[in-house]
Write a protein that holds these residues in place. Structure first.
Motif, short mmCIF file in Angstrom:
data_model
loop_
_atom_site.label_atom_id
_atom_site.label_comp_id
_atom_site.label_asym_id
_atom_site.label_seq_id
_atom_site.Cartn_x
_atom_site.Cartn_y
_atom_site.Cartn_z
N VAL A 53 5.80 4.50 2.65
CA VAL A 53 6.24 5.26 1.57
C VAL A 53 6.66 6.76 2.07
O VAL A 53 7.87 7.04 1.71
N ARG A 70 6.71 -3.46 -4.34
CA ARG A 70 7.64 -2.27 -4.79
C ARG A 70 7.08 -0.91 -4.74
O ARG A 70 6.17 -1.19 -5.72
N TYR A 71 7.66 -0.12 -4.49
CA TYR A 71 7.52 1.34 -5.02
C TYR A 71 8.36 2.12 -5.87
O TYR A 71 9.62 2.02 -5.49
N GLN A 125 2.97 4.60 -11.24
CA GLN A 125 3.80 3.39 -10.64
C GLN A 125 4.48 2.88 -11.75
O GLN A 125 3.73 2.14 -12.86
N HIS A 171 6.03 -1.47 -9.33
CA HIS A 171 5.19 -2.41 -8.58
C HIS A 171 4.05 -3.12 -9.71
O HIS A 171 3.72 -2.45 -10.45
N ASN A 191 7.41 -2.10 0.28
CA ASN A 191 6.33 -1.65 1.55
C ASN A 191 5.60 -3.18 1.63
O ASN A 191 5.95 -3.98 0.95
N GLY A 226 0.99 3.48 1.99
CA GLY A 226 1.16 4.83 1.58
C GLY A 226 1.68 5.54 3.04
O GLY A 226 2.84 6.48 2.63
N ASP A 271 13.20 4.16 -4.96
CA ASP A 271 12.89 2.75 -5.08
C ASP A 271 12.93 2.07 -3.73
O ASP A 271 13.79 1.82 -3.03
#
Length: 86
Positions: free
Chosen positions: A9, A40-41, A49, A52, A36, A6, A33
């Motif tokens: 991001v 993928r975020y 979401q 991911h 992390n 988090g 996009d």
């Protein structure tokens, strides 16, 4: 790991936005996009979401196999009824 992701991001969003204005960061988060530590975020306008994906794996003969989702499964899941607790 989730809290750290988090933070990654948010750091990425602030870096892309180049401001600390919450509204602008929020808009950037909707469009981002990014990768992390957990994958993928990417979210849609409702905050869901969408980039991911979760997989269930089992180790078989020292090989990692996907058992779910069905459309990506490389092998059928092996279930031990002795471990099942209703």
């Amino acid at each position: 790991a989730l809290a750290y992701a988090g933070g990654q991001v948010l750091e990425e969003a602030v870096g892309r936005t180049k401001t600390l204005e919450r509204g602008k960061i929020r808009e950037t988060l909707f469009k981002m996009d990014a990768i992390n530590i957990i994958g993928r975020y990417g979210i849609d306008k409702s905050g869901k979401q969408v980039r991911h994906h979760t997989y269930v794996i089992q180790w078989r003969k020292r090989q990692k196999e996907i058992v779910w989702p069905d459309n990506l499964a490389t092998i059928k899941p092996l279930i031990n009824p002795r471990l099942y607790v209703p």
